[in-house]
Each structure stands twice: as structure tokens, then as C-alpha cells.
Design an enzyme around this catalytic site. Sequence first.
Site, PDB file in Angstrom:
ATOM      1  N   GLU A 178       0.856  -1.192   0.000  1.00  0.00           N
ATOM      2  CA  GLU A 178       0.000   0.000   0.000  1.00  0.00           C
ATOM      3  C   GLU A 178       0.889   1.238   0.000  1.00  0.00           C
ATOM      4  O   GLU A 178       1.788   1.362   0.826  1.00  0.00           O
ATOM      5  CB  GLU A 178      -0.917  -0.029   1.229  1.00  0.00           C
ATOM      6  N   ARG A 179       0.650   2.101  -0.963  1.00  0.00           N
ATOM      7  CA  ARG A 179       1.436   3.330  -1.137  1.00  0.00           C
ATOM      8  C   ARG A 179       2.906   3.011  -1.414  1.00  0.00           C
ATOM      9  O   ARG A 179       3.797   3.790  -1.062  1.00  0.00           O
ATOM     10  CB  ARG A 179       1.305   4.260   0.067  1.00  0.00           C
ATOM     11  N   ASN A 221      -3.168  -1.418   7.910  1.00  0.00           N
ATOM     12  CA  ASN A 221      -4.503  -1.941   7.580  1.00  0.00           C
ATOM     13  C   ASN A 221      -4.325  -3.453   7.566  1.00  0.00           C
ATOM     14  O   ASN A 221      -4.164  -4.077   6.530  1.00  0.00           O
ATOM     15  CB  ASN A 221      -4.968  -1.415   6.221  1.00  0.00           C
ATOM     16  N   LYS A 298      -3.580   0.277  14.224  1.00  0.00           N
ATOM     17  CA  LYS A 298      -4.450   1.316  13.667  1.00  0.00           C
ATOM     18  C   LYS A 298      -5.865   0.915  14.041  1.00  0.00           C
ATOM     19  O   LYS A 298      -6.378  -0.089  13.549  1.00  0.00           O
ATOM     20  CB  LYS A 298      -4.279   1.363  12.155  1.00  0.00           C
ATOM     21  N   GLU A 302     -10.301   5.144   9.715  1.00  0.00           N
ATOM     22  CA  GLU A 302     -10.551   4.776   8.318  1.00  0.00           C
ATOM     23  C   GLU A 302     -11.171   3.386   8.209  1.00  0.00           C
ATOM     24  O   GLU A 302     -10.745   2.559   7.402  1.00  0.00           O
ATOM     25  CB  GLU A 302      -9.257   4.868   7.499  1.00  0.00           C
ATOM     26  N   ARG A 347     -10.787  18.099  10.422  1.00  0.00           N
ATOM     27  CA  ARG A 347     -10.040  16.853  10.620  1.00  0.00           C
ATOM     28  C   ARG A 347      -8.702  17.096  11.315  1.00  0.00           C
ATOM     29  O   ARG A 347      -8.230  16.247  12.077  1.00  0.00           O
ATOM     30  CB  ARG A 347      -9.821  16.170   9.265  1.00  0.00           C
ATOM     31  N   LYS A 371       1.497  11.044  13.596  1.00  0.00           N
ATOM     32  CA  LYS A 371       2.063  11.502  12.319  1.00  0.00           C
ATOM     33  C   LYS A 371       2.702  12.877  12.491  1.00  0.00           C
ATOM     34  O   LYS A 371       2.302  13.648  13.362  1.00  0.00           O
ATOM     35  CB  LYS A 371       0.977  11.547  11.243  1.00  0.00           C
ATOM     36  N   ASP A 376      -2.055  14.513   7.066  1.00  0.00           N
ATOM     37  CA  ASP A 376      -1.678  13.222   6.499  1.00  0.00           C
ATOM     38  C   ASP A 376      -0.498  13.330   5.546  1.00  0.00           C
ATOM     39  O   ASP A 376      -0.691  13.250   4.333  1.00  0.00           O
ATOM     40  CB  ASP A 376      -2.914  12.643   5.766  1.00  0.00           C
ATOM     41  N   GLU A 404       3.847   9.011  -1.102  1.00  0.00           N
ATOM     42  CA  GLU A 404       2.454   8.957  -1.537  1.00  0.00           C
ATOM     43  C   GLU A 404       1.945  10.307  -2.018  1.00  0.00           C
ATOM     44  O   GLU A 404       1.221  10.388  -3.003  1.00  0.00           O
ATOM     45  CB  GLU A 404       1.593   8.457  -0.365  1.00  0.00           C
ATOM     46  N   HIS A 523      -3.523  18.612   0.571  1.00  0.00           N
ATOM     47  CA  HIS A 523      -4.504  17.608   0.187  1.00  0.00           C
ATOM     48  C   HIS A 523      -5.215  17.977  -1.110  1.00  0.00           C
ATOM     49  O   HIS A 523      -6.438  17.927  -1.206  1.00  0.00           O
ATOM     50  CB  HIS A 523      -5.531  17.424   1.317  1.00  0.00           C
ATOM     51  N   TRP A 545     -12.295  14.011   2.570  1.00  0.00           N
ATOM     52  CA  TRP A 545     -11.505  13.326   1.550  1.00  0.00           C
ATOM     53  C   TRP A 545     -11.528  14.116   0.243  1.00  0.00           C
ATOM     54  O   TRP A 545     -11.195  13.595  -0.805  1.00  0.00           O
ATOM     55  CB  TRP A 545     -12.025  11.896   1.304  1.00  0.00           C
TER      56      TRP A 545
HETATM   57  C1  BDP Z   1      -3.075   7.557   4.306  1.00  0.00           C
HETATM   58  C2  BDP Z   1      -2.937   6.538   3.210  1.00  0.00           C
HETATM   59  C3  BDP Z   1      -3.600   5.229   3.559  1.00  0.00           C
HETATM   60  C4  BDP Z   1      -3.128   4.768   4.933  1.00  0.00           C
HETATM   61  C5  BDP Z   1      -3.346   5.867   5.945  1.00  0.00           C
HETATM   62  C6  BDP Z   1      -2.775   5.519   7.315  1.00  0.00           C
HETATM   63  O1  BDP Z   1      -3.544   7.055   2.034  1.00  0.00           O
HETATM   64  O2  BDP Z   1      -3.278   4.290   2.546  1.00  0.00           O
HETATM   65  O3  BDP Z   1      -3.782   3.603   5.314  1.00  0.00           O
HETATM   66  O4  BDP Z   1      -2.675   7.031   5.533  1.00  0.00           O
HETATM   67  O5  BDP Z   1      -1.765   6.103   7.668  1.00  0.00           O
HETATM   68  O6  BDP Z   1      -2.243   8.634   4.008  1.00  0.00           O
HETATM   69  O7  BDP Z   1      -3.337   4.697   8.022  1.00  0.00           O
END
Ligand code: BDP
Length: 704
Positions: A178-179, A221, A298, A302, A347, A371, A376, A404, A523, A545
Site C-alpha cells: 500500500e502506497r 490496515n 491502527k 478509516e 479533521r 504523524k 496526512d 504517496e 490535500h 476526503w
Molecule cells: C493515508 C494513506 C492510507 C493509509 C493511511 C494511514 O492514504 O493508505 O492507510 O494514511 O496512515 O495517508 O493509516
Amino acid sequence: MSGAVLALLTCTGTVRAEDGYALWMRYTPLESALVADGRRPLPEVQAPDQTATQRAARTELVRGLAGLPGNALLAQSTVATLPALVLGTPQSSTLIAPLRKEMDSLGEEGYLLRRTRMQGRDVVLVAAPRDIGVLYGVFHLLRLLQTGASLDALALRESPRMRLRVLNHWDNLDGHVERGYAGRSLWDWQTLPEWHDPRYTDYARANASVGINGTVLNNVNASAQSLAPDYLDKAATLADMFRPYGIRVYLSVRFSAPIELGGLNAADPLDADVQRWWQHKADEIYARIPDFGGFLVKANSEGQPGPQDYGRSHAEGANLLADALAPHGGVVMWRAFVYAHDVPADRATQAYTEFAGLDGAFRPNVILQVKNGPIDFQPREPFHPLFGAMPRTPLMMEVQITKEYLGFATHLVYLGPLYEEVLQSRTHARGQRATVAQSLTGMAGVANIGTDRTWSGSHFDPANWYAFGRLAWNPYQSARDIAADWAAMTFSPDPEVVQPIVGMMMDSREAAVNYMTPLGLHHLMARGHHYGPGPWVDGGPRADWTSVYYHRADRDGIGFDRTARGSNAVGQYAPEVAARYGDLARVPEPLLLWFHHVPWDHRMASGRTLWDELVGRYSQGVRQVKAMQATWERLEGRVDAQRHAQVTAFLRIQLREAQWWRDASVAYFQSVSGRPLPAGEIAPPHPLAWYQHLQFPSAPGDGR
Ligand code: BDP
């Protein structure tokens, strides 16, 4: 001199493919010192080899010396005049034993490097309280040799400033990252545990060379499956291969795993069956991996399951896992990246709202992973307001190494300055001028590593892996110095190569900010895969989003009002910081539109209006990429042809995409502001709709 003489080698320079695989551990001869026939004697190495880590240290040093004849240290003509290299701990070496007292304060992972005389002999010492420190010291010594540093008065003491220096792999069990923009996952779950791919060892070497001491193998995830016994056996093999290099294995866990794997009805943290399930799971893991690091989680973010599904707090969720791991010495890295589905609040404020009040409610073996910024991983964000706000909770800062939101692997963007900027930000916590760096127990970096031959998808992206490790070891180092080391080791220590490359690297992040999200915008990437511009993105499942949610551009102005008149996100910072960010006259221009909604006519420091400045920044970003191209062209012949060609091609991609970002963004914002382009600015070649209709359903790295 006592002790076994372990290595006395001669060697010839080797010709190798410059395909990037060697990363910065490229032990190639420094030209200045090759003697006529290309052979020269190498120094004596005295090093123990009883443990796997001792062997790793010795092997690395011998390998480096064999590849690197010709540094100042080695520019001697006879073995007799070369210094001997002595490695060890007080336990492993009688020569090092007398230094025991001096090394008391170095801690478990520290080391010292020293040029001295011993028993009448010139020696270079790599001494440490433990084997792993010796390995770190060897990599440091090799770095000095690779960069051509003088070792005449070598006297260094080093210890890491942060305890946890961890990569987070967002790797799925099916090999998709992912990413990820560097190929498939490095972990070949299908052939583990039997096949011990030598690449796993090279991965561990690279990490140890910068002091990274942990790796989370799977995606945040997470699939519950990674905790199944067969996958634990596979993870145990990786742990065995990484252990000699001081790297502990961690796993991301799915909070609902007791349901999916254990057949329970619920995953409520206060349920005794759930607690027992996690305890047994921890026992099962530690039976295979005695030094297992712990869990990354996590939760309630999301769409992921979490304690709030049962009306419990994040602290109750984290403590459930912490209690299961505590008897074994493991930790829980609990992510603060949460934003609720039903909360309409800005957010940027949600993580703080959720967590600040939980300070003191976590078990001692919970670390909150926050983070770098409140949204993000954007090209630029202010520091996250939780830094400095949770004095009773250990914090880790999570950064993205993978790009990303920064053009994927094909854009040359060196992230050292981004990391440095956040680490050096002043939180003013409790009235102190403390920095973010001072509030940290660790750093986590979302890895940019995959099966690509370069490891990271381009020849420059390993610099971000490298800089992450170096800054996690010592967050007070300069991003520029780190870039200089990396460039010297990766390309050549010749200042005529290092200086221009460092110049490109140091400008590159600001270039990307300019052509993507200047002046505090954020974003604005296309929806989902985040490839390319999408400032017009609106609608869809949730407002936060979309791009329009963040830039709020209208006929009158642009930017997100986060002052007390708006969402009051500024109120989450210490008063000194809030006062500065909340004041239009004092907010740093790079963060202007993050915190303020500003009229298009607003006068900027340059004297231009905000509108003119915005368009100017977009164009400047494109010019900065052109400047990088010109610099790189001049390096032709000084950098090997293979790597030069790929970087040239990638810069072409970057220029094309920077121009696309500029044109699409200018077309869109002009449609909103209704203003003419400033004098000298070229109109985008296509109408706005053309940019809006571009589709990239197969862009790499998408989440699933
Ligand atoms: C976002 C990404 C997503 C990640 C999420 C995360 O787009 O793929 O799952 O962060 O950090 O920036 O959990």
C-alpha cells in the site's frame, strides 16, 4: 600485538553493475589511491567472531576494506605502517576491556571510535559495551572511509537519542505494498520460512548501517491472518535473519483478530476471553520470537475495528494489548491517526481531541505513534499539536518515507529537510522552548522499500530511507550533512559530484511544495491513488476526503480558517505557537493558507498579491525542476552512465508532471478567483475540463 590476526588481505578493485542495489554501502575504491597494479595491502583486523553480530561486524568491515582501498587511512605503502583495526566489547576483547568504565554511559547501543596507540602500535578502535554497538561503529567507520574523512584524530562517542527507530512496512500478505512505488513486497511469504533470501540480510545491513532497530512487517490496515501460526513461523525466520543486525520484528495487528482468528463473538478489551486470547497469542509469538518487539495498531481509523466499537477508549484498547505483551517485554505502538466518520470537526483537530485527554491513562509499554502533521503526510504541514501536549505518554513521530503525496518514486524529492523542519519545530510545551525532537521516544518511517533493484524505486529515493535512519538516531543532525554523506557514498566523494547533488536534493522538497501545494495548501492530490493534481475534487463519501474541503477557495480568497474565528485548530498549540500561527501578520508564509482564509488581494512579503504569488509559486516549482535537470546534465561523465541515464529519464517525468500540476492548478484556481494571470505567466495549454477528465485507474500503490 596479542590476539589472532583475523584478516590480512590484498585485493583488487572490482567492477560492478551500478544498478543501485548496493545502496550507500558501495565499497568501491577511491580513485586517488589505487596503486599501479590495482593491488594494495589491507590493514590487520582484530575482531571476535563468536556471535552472529560479531561476525556481521567483522564481515562488513573486511568487505568494506576490501572494496575501499585508498582512503587516507589506507594510503600507506606497507602493512607495517598501516594502523590495525581493533573491534570489540569489554567481554569479547582483552584490548577493549580496559575501556569498560569509559563506556558506561554509552548505553546498550552506543560505541566509540578512536585512533590511538596500543602496545606500541597505531590502532583504530571500534569499541562498545555490546556487540550491536560494535556493528554500528563499524558502519560509522566505513562511512568515514567512504566519504574520504580524515581519521588522523579520530575520537567519537555515539549513542542513539531515541530508543525506537522503526520502519513500518505497509505490505500486504499478497505482496501488494500500500502506497508502495518500488515493486512488490520484499517479504516473499510464499517461500518463507524455508527460503532465506539473501536480500533479507542486505536489507538488515542497510538498516543497521543507519541504526534502524525495528521493523513492522505488515500493513497497518492489517489482516488478522498475519497472527496465524504459519505466518508467525515465517515472521520468525525473518526475525532470525535480522537479529544479528540489532533489528527486532514487530507486527501490525487487527483489533478484531480474536473474532476472525479466535472465533470469539467480540473483541471488547474488557472481556476476559478477549484478554486471554491476546495473552495466549503473545505467548505463542514469543515462543517463536523471544525478542519480538510488539504490536503496531491502527484502530477506529478509516474503517478499521477498534475499542470504540465496544464503547471503550483508545487507552482501554491499547492497554489490553500492552498487558498481553508486558510479561515478555514487548511494546504497543498505538497510532493517533484517527478521525471519526461522524465528527464534522476540522479533521486537523480530531487526533488531539481524541488523545490529549488520555495522557497518563496508558500503560508504560504503550507508545503513541503520531504523524508528523495533523492531516496526512502532506508536502508541508505544521507539526502535530500532540507533540509536547502529552508529557506522561511516550510519543513516536511517524513520517512517510514512501512518497504517496510527493510524486511517487519518480519525483526527486529529498525528505531530509521535511523531517528536519518538524523535528526542529518549537512546541513551547509548558512554557519551554522545547522542540518536537525533544518530545520523542522514537521515530517510525513508512518504508519505501520493495523488490525494485534500487530497493526504493529510483536512485534517489534510498536517500530518504537513509535520512530517516540517521535522524531517528540523532534528530539534531542537519539534513544537508546527511545528504552530503549519502551522495558521497552513493555516487562519489568527489566534491564536484557531492556539492551539485546536495544542492539538488536540498532544493527538491521546496520545489515539490511549490508545484503541488504552495503557501500552506494541502490535500489537493487526485482522489484515491493521489497521483497528480485534483484541486477540484469534491463530493464522494466524506467531505474531508476532498480537496475543496481543504483549500476553501472562492471568489474572494483561499485557505482554511483555523484561527479562533474558524475551526480554532490553533487553540491546540501552546499559547506562543497559537499566537504566531493564528495571526495573519505573523504566521510563516509557508503555512499561510493552512491557518488562514486570505483574500486574493492580500499583500505578501514579496509585495505581490496572494493571487499573483500563488501563480508565481506554481511556476517557480517548475523552474526549480528545470534547474535540477541542468545540474544533473552537467554531472554526465562524473556519475556512471547506468544511473545517470535513469535519473535523467526520471527528471523528465518529474518535469512533465510538475508542469501538469502547475497548469491544472492554475487553470482550476483561476476558474475560482476569476483573476487574470500575472504578467509574464503563460496560460495553461488546455482548458480546465481537460485536466479534470484525466483518469488513472491503474496508478500504483493504491490502498485496498
Ligand atoms: C493515508 C494513506 C492510507 C493509509 C493511511 C494511514 O492514504 O493508505 O492507510 O494514511 O496512515 O495517508 O493509516
